[in-house]
Design a protein around this motif. Structure first.
Motif, PDB file in Angstrom:
ATOM      1  N   ASN A 128       0.912  -1.359   0.137  1.00 53.11           N
ATOM      2  CA  ASN A 128      -0.215  -0.114  -0.225  1.00 53.11           C
ATOM      3  C   ASN A 128       0.815   1.010  -0.162  1.00 53.11           C
ATOM      4  OD1 ASN A 128      -2.290  -0.919   0.060  1.00 53.11           O
ATOM      5  ND2 ASN A 128      -3.417  -0.764   2.080  1.00 53.11           N
ATOM      6  N   GLY A 129       1.872   1.175   0.458  1.00 56.92           N
ATOM      7  CA  GLY A 129       3.054   2.244   0.854  1.00 56.92           C
ATOM      8  C   GLY A 129       3.081   3.021  -0.335  1.00 56.92           C
ATOM      9  N   ALA A 130       4.000   1.590  -1.091  1.00 59.50           N
ATOM     10  CA  ALA A 130       4.837   1.671  -2.556  1.00 59.50           C
ATOM     11  C   ALA A 130       3.474   2.481  -3.317  1.00 59.50           C
ATOM     12  CB  ALA A 130       5.059   0.721  -3.383  1.00 59.50           C
ATOM     13  N   GLY A 131       2.705   2.108  -3.403  1.00 60.25           N
ATOM     14  CA  GLY A 131       1.321   2.071  -4.218  1.00 60.25           C
ATOM     15  C   GLY A 131       1.256   3.455  -3.662  1.00 60.25           C
ATOM     16  N   ALA A 132       1.160   4.361  -3.013  1.00 64.35           N
ATOM     17  CA  ALA A 132       0.713   5.699  -2.800  1.00 64.35           C
ATOM     18  C   ALA A 132       2.129   6.089  -3.745  1.00 64.35           C
ATOM     19  CB  ALA A 132       0.964   5.316  -0.759  1.00 64.35           C
ATOM     20  N   MET A 133       2.920   5.776  -3.257  1.00 65.73           N
ATOM     21  CA  MET A 133       4.349   6.818  -3.624  1.00 65.73           C
ATOM     22  C   MET A 133       4.602   6.652  -5.044  1.00 65.73           C
ATOM     23  SD  MET A 133       8.002   5.375  -2.999  1.00 65.73           S
ATOM     24  CE  MET A 133       8.044   4.374  -4.321  1.00 65.73           C
ATOM     25  N   GLU A 134       3.496   5.770  -5.786  1.00 67.44           N
ATOM     26  CA  GLU A 134       4.025   5.470  -6.793  1.00 67.44           C
ATOM     27  C   GLU A 134       2.623   6.863  -7.263  1.00 67.44           C
ATOM     28  OE1 GLU A 134       2.925   1.455  -6.979  1.00 67.44           O
ATOM     29  OE2 GLU A 134       5.837   1.476  -7.462  1.00 67.44           O
ATOM     30  N   PHE A 138       4.129  10.667  -1.167  1.00 71.96           N
ATOM     31  CA  PHE A 138       5.939   9.589  -0.686  1.00 71.96           C
ATOM     32  C   PHE A 138       5.405  10.017   1.052  1.00 71.96           C
ATOM     33  CE2 PHE A 138      10.256   9.607  -0.096  1.00 71.96           C
ATOM     34  CZ  PHE A 138      10.676   9.007  -1.368  1.00 71.96           C
ATOM     35  N   THR A 139       4.727  11.348   1.841  1.00 71.42           N
ATOM     36  CA  THR A 139       4.701  10.870   3.178  1.00 71.42           C
ATOM     37  C   THR A 139       4.149   9.315   3.526  1.00 71.42           C
ATOM     38  OG1 THR A 139       5.234  12.682   2.607  1.00 71.42           O
ATOM     39  CG2 THR A 139       4.446  12.219   4.849  1.00 71.42           C
ATOM     40  N   PRO A 140       3.251   9.000   2.857  1.00 73.89           N
ATOM     41  CA  PRO A 140       2.240   8.369   3.619  1.00 73.89           C
ATOM     42  C   PRO A 140       3.090   6.377   3.258  1.00 73.89           C
ATOM     43  CG  PRO A 140       1.205   9.096   2.226  1.00 73.89           C
ATOM     44  CD  PRO A 140       2.435  10.014   2.003  1.00 73.89           C
ATOM     45  N   PHE A 141       3.987   7.018   2.155  1.00 76.41           N
ATOM     46  CA  PHE A 141       5.375   5.816   2.305  1.00 76.41           C
ATOM     47  C   PHE A 141       6.032   5.516   3.157  1.00 76.41           C
ATOM     48  CE2 PHE A 141       9.060   5.020   0.343  1.00 76.41           C
ATOM     49  CZ  PHE A 141       8.574   3.151   0.181  1.00 76.41           C
ATOM     50  N   LEU A 142       5.976   6.380   2.914  1.00 76.11           N
ATOM     51  CA  LEU A 142       7.558   6.512   4.827  1.00 76.11           C
ATOM     52  C   LEU A 142       6.716   6.115   5.604  1.00 76.11           C
ATOM     53  CD1 LEU A 142      10.085   9.171   3.141  1.00 76.11           C
ATOM     54  CD2 LEU A 142      10.200   6.908   3.761  1.00 76.11           C
ATOM     55  N   TRP A 143       5.866   6.809   6.523  1.00 74.72           N
ATOM     56  CA  TRP A 143       5.226   6.479   7.612  1.00 74.72           C
ATOM     57  C   TRP A 143       4.723   5.033   7.783  1.00 74.72           C
ATOM     58  CZ3 TRP A 143       0.680  11.105   7.403  1.00 74.72           C
ATOM     59  CH2 TRP A 143       1.616  11.866   7.682  1.00 74.72           C
ATOM     60  N   PHE A 144       4.617   4.281   6.320  1.00 77.67           N
ATOM     61  CA  PHE A 144       4.533   2.522   6.288  1.00 77.67           C
ATOM     62  C   PHE A 144       5.914   2.056   6.863  1.00 77.67           C
ATOM     63  CE2 PHE A 144      -0.066   2.536   3.562  1.00 77.67           C
ATOM     64  CZ  PHE A 144      -0.559   3.100   4.903  1.00 77.67           C
ATOM     65  N   GLU A 198      -4.170   7.823  10.082  1.00 76.30           N
ATOM     66  CA  GLU A 198      -2.680   8.948  10.498  1.00 76.30           C
ATOM     67  C   GLU A 198      -2.927   8.884   8.280  1.00 76.30           C
ATOM     68  OE1 GLU A 198       0.976   9.766  11.570  1.00 76.30           O
ATOM     69  OE2 GLU A 198      -0.326  10.643  13.615  1.00 76.30           O
ATOM     70  N   ALA A 199      -2.045   7.964   7.706  1.00 76.04           N
ATOM     71  CA  ALA A 199      -2.226   7.648   6.486  1.00 76.04           C
ATOM     72  C   ALA A 199      -3.631   7.491   5.663  1.00 76.04           C
ATOM     73  CB  ALA A 199      -1.034   6.065   6.302  1.00 76.04           C
ATOM     74  N   GLU A 200      -4.261   6.677   6.436  1.00 75.68           N
ATOM     75  CA  GLU A 200      -5.314   7.027   5.597  1.00 75.68           C
ATOM     76  C   GLU A 200      -6.297   8.468   5.346  1.00 75.68           C
ATOM     77  OE1 GLU A 200      -8.406   4.081   7.440  1.00 75.68           O
ATOM     78  OE2 GLU A 200      -7.391   2.245   7.003  1.00 75.68           O
ATOM     79  N   PHE A 271      -6.743  -1.335  -2.358  1.00 75.96           N
ATOM     80  CA  PHE A 271      -5.966  -0.865  -1.280  1.00 75.96           C
ATOM     81  C   PHE A 271      -6.655  -0.671  -0.178  1.00 75.96           C
ATOM     82  CE2 PHE A 271      -5.048   2.419   1.429  1.00 75.96           C
ATOM     83  CZ  PHE A 271      -3.677   3.659   1.216  1.00 75.96           C
ATOM     84  N   LEU A 272      -8.750  -0.762  -0.498  1.00 69.88           N
ATOM     85  CA  LEU A 272      -8.935  -0.805   1.052  1.00 69.88           C
ATOM     86  C   LEU A 272      -9.049  -2.414   1.445  1.00 69.88           C
ATOM     87  CD1 LEU A 272     -12.054   1.021   0.257  1.00 69.88           C
ATOM     88  CD2 LEU A 272      -9.968   1.874   0.910  1.00 69.88           C
ATOM     89  N   VAL A 273      -8.915  -3.638   0.592  1.00 72.43           N
ATOM     90  CA  VAL A 273      -8.837  -4.281   0.544  1.00 72.43           C
ATOM     91  C   VAL A 273      -7.693  -4.992   1.297  1.00 72.43           C
ATOM     92  CG1 VAL A 273      -8.917  -6.844   0.294  1.00 72.43           C
ATOM     93  CG2 VAL A 273     -10.632  -5.511  -0.886  1.00 72.43           C
ATOM     94  N   ARG A 274      -6.321  -4.279   1.315  1.00 70.48           N
ATOM     95  CA  ARG A 274      -5.370  -4.559   1.693  1.00 70.48           C
ATOM     96  C   ARG A 274      -5.048  -4.245   3.617  1.00 70.48           C
ATOM     97  NH1 ARG A 274      -2.529  -5.009  -3.210  1.00 70.48           N
ATOM     98  NH2 ARG A 274      -1.970  -7.018  -3.448  1.00 70.48           N
ATOM     99  N   THR A 275      -5.813  -2.168   3.692  1.00 69.51           N
ATOM    100  CA  THR A 275      -5.511  -1.958   4.881  1.00 69.51           C
ATOM    101  C   THR A 275      -6.363  -2.804   5.714  1.00 69.51           C
ATOM    102  OG1 THR A 275      -5.737   0.561   3.308  1.00 69.51           O
ATOM    103  CG2 THR A 275      -6.163   0.161   6.066  1.00 69.51           C
ATOM    104  N   GLU A 276      -7.595  -3.004   5.214  1.00 66.67           N
ATOM    105  CA  GLU A 276      -8.555  -4.171   6.404  1.00 66.67           C
ATOM    106  C   GLU A 276      -7.772  -4.856   6.295  1.00 66.67           C
ATOM    107  OE1 GLU A 276     -11.071  -2.470   7.646  1.00 66.67           O
ATOM    108  OE2 GLU A 276     -11.251  -4.141   8.455  1.00 66.67           O
ATOM    109  N   GLU A 277      -7.641  -5.714   5.807  1.00 65.51           N
ATOM    110  CA  GLU A 277      -7.021  -7.396   5.800  1.00 65.51           C
ATOM    111  C   GLU A 277      -5.457  -7.132   7.087  1.00 65.51           C
ATOM    112  OE1 GLU A 277      -4.898  -9.492   3.597  1.00 65.51           O
ATOM    113  OE2 GLU A 277      -6.959  -9.464   1.608  1.00 65.51           O
ATOM    114  N   MET A 278      -4.644  -5.564   6.161  1.00 70.48           N
ATOM    115  CA  MET A 278      -3.992  -5.560   8.142  1.00 70.48           C
ATOM    116  C   MET A 278      -4.395  -5.678   9.802  1.00 70.48           C
ATOM    117  SD  MET A 278      -0.808  -2.795   6.919  1.00 70.48           S
ATOM    118  CE  MET A 278      -2.230  -1.948   5.172  1.00 70.48           C
ATOM    119  N   ARG A 279      -6.277  -4.805   9.426  1.00 71.71           N
ATOM    120  CA  ARG A 279      -7.176  -4.255  10.830  1.00 71.71           C
ATOM    121  C   ARG A 279      -7.139  -6.474  11.280  1.00 71.71           C
ATOM    122  NH1 ARG A 279      -9.142   0.531   9.066  1.00 71.71           N
ATOM    123  NH2 ARG A 279      -7.802   1.777   9.781  1.00 71.71           N
ATOM    124  N   GLN A 280      -7.581  -7.092   9.636  1.00 69.63           N
ATOM    125  CA  GLN A 280      -8.229  -8.351  10.635  1.00 69.63           C
ATOM    126  C   GLN A 280      -6.536  -9.525  11.553  1.00 69.63           C
ATOM    127  OE1 GLN A 280     -10.955  -8.734  11.203  1.00 69.63           O
ATOM    128  NE2 GLN A 280     -11.771  -7.156  10.254  1.00 69.63           N
TER     129      GLN A 280
END
Lengths: 405, 384
Positions: A128-134, A138-144, A198-200, A271-280
């Motif tokens: 997800n971070g790389a996806g945002a960076m692409e 850049f900022t959320p990527f480095l947070w991730f 934060e990143a969301e 993106f959302l599926v991966r984010t939610e999978e992290m929560r799960q």
């Protein structure tokens, strides 16, 4: 492998003759993480045709496995999906254990779940971070990546290595969990959740991000099933399939968690599926930490499979012999073949292993999820724009090591 | 041309160049350090000079210096099949206009050297008193000069993309040309409302109007919004950095540039940030205007609800003091504006090429036309 398509349209007779521009993207292109070559035929910025050519990172993983003992496969397995190596370790362990017909003690199964879910979070964070960076964020990527480093800190404390752990063993794990494991995991979860929020906030409420991801790289449900796509990519199209739920292994049936599914199968849904999978995964981690017994054996106590403890090796003749046999000849699974599959970072990671009864694998075949996921990439990219290639390709989460093997 | 004019102009050019060439490296440092702060990193702190056994790092301020040294000594690679002449010309064309725009930016009011230690008032100015506006050139075309010169910047990017003989460069050049030409239109249209309100094309007149009435951002909020967006697009920075979108077309139009030629593109971008911020504060934030400051010194009295408050709260200042405060105010406003642009740079993702065009032609341009209409109606209503 490169195709030439000449399009003749009636309208073009009125205009100056144009022909598509052939653009060679990769194998070493700053945005092609992993080494993939894409040969594009462009009409302006629009992709008219794309030929995706993997294989530039082929290192002969499967063949290399046929040289050493079964235990010596682990370093290779680490380097398959090097973003979540622990999941490959666990996957291979489960395959060989299935062949031998043993199950590991409960404590070990919980330990594998904890390390595996940490690896899964690290994997999704990277993707997800790389996806945002692409997309230029850049900022959320480095947070991730910051969070990923925290997770790697835990894994380093447990296994001694940040990335290539080689920590799995047939019939157990290399070391028992450290005393601080449970507290470390519980400490980190709220912080991970905080950074995720934060990143969301930076991305999901951002008009530009939504415009760049929604409706881009759409994968149709039927096509995904037909081509054997698995993992977050399949779930983003709305198919409720997760190996952990559908065919539970390693005590996953004991955990209470949801399988997030998407609707449109576009980059946004992935993106959302991966984010939610992290929560799960975090939910699973909480339960696993609560349920995992504090003491008890971590490995199967069979000297034909696991190395005996060091004091036995040094002080008893039986221990020395067992150690010698395991090191010199390796463990000898019965003759037979087995297919075992687990839910790895980006899909259904399968190992098909064949044993001829010797200490060396006869065949170790890996079903790499992202090779199959990549096969569908062309359909997702056609008629999109150049700028969409890299985010779409990133959301497939192609890991070169696993794809090319 | 007499010596007074020559000297004062030389001094002003020196000041403007000092601002540009000191802001650009500091800006590179600020961008890297600020992004590091936003992203929980340390940022550049390693570059150091060893003096008497002590490592002097100056919070990483030496990094731009090290960068510049590296770029100067690096091999200047030109692709074998490139158009050598155009390839060398492109960085010059993109850097020089960015600097020359500064010529018409006023950074202070008229300064009379003879009256430097007096309490200034217009009565003291006789016919023989020589004064110099703190502005390199007071051109009668004013803001149009900025459009004309800044518009040539696009040529640099376009021929850089064309002459490199690289498909990625070509894509970047085409994107740059399309984007900058489109936003040039919006840029101009958004300011028509300002011309109508300020009733002048001269930048110093615009500042005087703002001093007498109110800051442009309050008089022309829509114009500010549109102009600000278009100005970021003109500087080709995130979210409008598709011409160099590093994740898709490598480096865009400067993919094939190395050494100091790349350095000129790199610096050109930062100089553009400085100049666009300078234009923004001149047009919308009162330029060098400091509230409660007039030519004679501080005057805190103000009128509200039919009363005059703080009637006697005046502090007289000498002419040089007032001028100094004005220039410092201008520099502070400039820094604040630049800082704001850096924040945007590190917070947003990038648009796609077609989305940028849609934003320009379908949102910003109609908005600026609407602004002209509204401004015209308000002016007619006020006059009748």
């Amino acid at each position: 492998m490169e195709r030439i398509e000449e399009e003749l349209e009636d309208e073009s007779a009125l205009e100056l003759p144009t022909e598509p521009m052939r653009l060679n993207m990769g194998p070493s292109h700053p945005a092609m993480h992993g080494t993939i070559r894409m040969v594009l035929d462009l009409d302006g910025e629009i992709i008219k045709d794309v030929d995706i050519q993997p294989g530039y990172l082929h290192r002969g993983f499967e063949k290399s496995c046929e040289r050493g003992t079964w235990a010596q496969v682990y370093p290779y397995a680490d380097r398959l999906n090097y973003v979540s190596p622990m999941l490959n370790n666990v996957g291979f362990s489960l395959a060989v254990e299935k062949l031998i017909g043993i199950t590991v003690p409960e404590r070990c199964a919980y330990y594998r779940v904890i390390l595996g879910e940490l690896a899964r979070i690290a994997d999704h964070l990277t993707c997800n971070g790389a996806g945002a960076m692409e997309l230029g964020a850049f900022t959320p990527f480095l947070w991730f990546l910051k969070v990923r480093d925290w997770i790697w800190d835990i894994l380093e404390r447990e296994t001694g290595a940040r990335m290539t752990h080689s920590f799995g063993r047939i019939g157990g794990m290399a070391k028992p969990p450290t005393e601080t494991l449970k507290q470390d995991v519980l400490d980190i979860l709220p912080q991970v959740e905080k950074v995720l929020l934060e990143a969301e906030g930076m991305l999901l409420r951002n008009r530009i991000f939504i415009d760049r991801t929604q409706g881009i790289g759409i994968l149709k449900k039927d096509l995904a099933i037909e081509m054997g796509v698995t993992g977050a990519m399949l779930r983003s199209t709305g198919v409720d399939y997760d190996v952990r739920k559908a065919h539970p292994y390693s005590l996953y049936e004991r955990f209470d968690f949801e399988v997030p599914i998407g609707h449109d199968g576009d980059n946004y849904d992935r993106f959302l599926v991966r984010t939610e999978e992290m929560r799960q995964s975090m939910r699973i981690l909480e339960q696993a930490v609560a349920q995992m017994p504090d003491d008890g054996p971590i490995n199967v106590e069979d000297v034909r499979i696991m190395m005996p403890p060091k004091d036995q090796v040094y002080n008893t003749i039986e221990g020395t012999i067992a150690h010698f046999k395991l090191v010199m000849e390796g463990l000898k699974p019965p003759v037979g073949e087995v297919y075992s599959y687990t839910e790895a970072g980006n899909g259904d990671m399968g190992f098909y292993i064949v044993s001829d009864g010797s200490g060396t694998p006869y065949r170790v075949r890996c079903r790499p999820p992202c090779f199959i996921n990549l096969a569908i990439c062309r359909d997702m990219l056609l008629d999109e724009m150049i700028a969409d290639i890299v985010p779409t390709f990133g959301s497939v989460n192609m890991i070169g090591g696993e794809c090319d093997r | 041309m007499d010596s007074f004019l020559l000297l004062s102009t030389a001094a002003k050019i020196g000041f403007a160049l000092a601002i540009i060439f000191s802001f650009a490296p500091v800006l590179i440092w600020a961008e890297r350090r600020q992004s590091a702060m936003m992203q929980d990193r340390v940022g550049p702190v390693r570059a150091n000079i060893k003096l008497f056994g002590i490592n002097i790092t100056l919070f990483g301020l030496l990094h731009p210096l090290a960068d510049a040294l590296k770029l100067i000594f690096k091999e200047d690679f030109v692709p074998p099949k490139a158009d050598k002449f155009l390839h060398a010309l492109a960085p010059i064309i993109s850097l020089v206009p960015a600097i020359s725009v500064f010529a018409v930016i006023p950074f202070g009011d008229v300064f009379y050297p003879e009256l430097w230690n007096q309490h200034f008032s217009m009565d003291l100015v006789g016919p023989a008193t020589r004064g110099t506006p703190l502005q390199i050139a007071s051109l009668n075309v004013g803001i149009l000069f900025i459009f004309g010169i800044a518009g040539t910047g696009v040529v640099g990017a376009a021929i850089a993309g064309y002459s490199s003989n690289n498909k990625y460069s070509l894509l970047g050049g085409i994107r740059a040309a399309g984007q900058m030409v489109s936003y040039e239109v919006t840029l101009g249209m958004s300011l028509v409302g300002c011309f109508m309100v300020y009733d002048s094309l001269l930048l110093e007149d615009m500042v005087h109007w703002q001093m007498a009435h109110m800051w442009g951002v309050m008089a022309q909020p829509i114009a500010f919004f549109v102009f600000f967006t278009a100005a970021i697009a003109e500087t080709k920075r995130i979210p409008f950095d598709v011409p160099e979108g590093e994740s898709e077309i490598v480096g865009g139009y400067f993919t094939e540039y190395s050494g100091m030629k790349f350095g000129m593109f790199f610096m050109g971008e930062f100089v553009e940030v400085v100049t666009s911020s300078a234009i923004l504060i001149t047009l919308f934030f009162g330029g060098y205007h400091m509230p409660f400051l007039n030519a004679g010194g501080w005057d805190f009295s103000f009128q509200a609800f039919g009363h005059v408050y703080l009637e006697n709260a005046q502090i007289a200042l000498q002419h040089w003091g007032v001028t100094l405060i004005e220039v410092v105010t201008w520099v502070l406003k400039l820094s604040l504006m630049i800082w704001f642009q850096l924040m945007i740079r590190w917070s947003l993702p990038r648009f796609r090429y077609d989305q940028i065009m849609a934003l320009c032609w379908k949102v910003l341009l109609p908005l600026s036309l609407l602004n002209i209409l509204i401004t015209g109606l308000v002016i007619i209503w006020n006059n009748s």
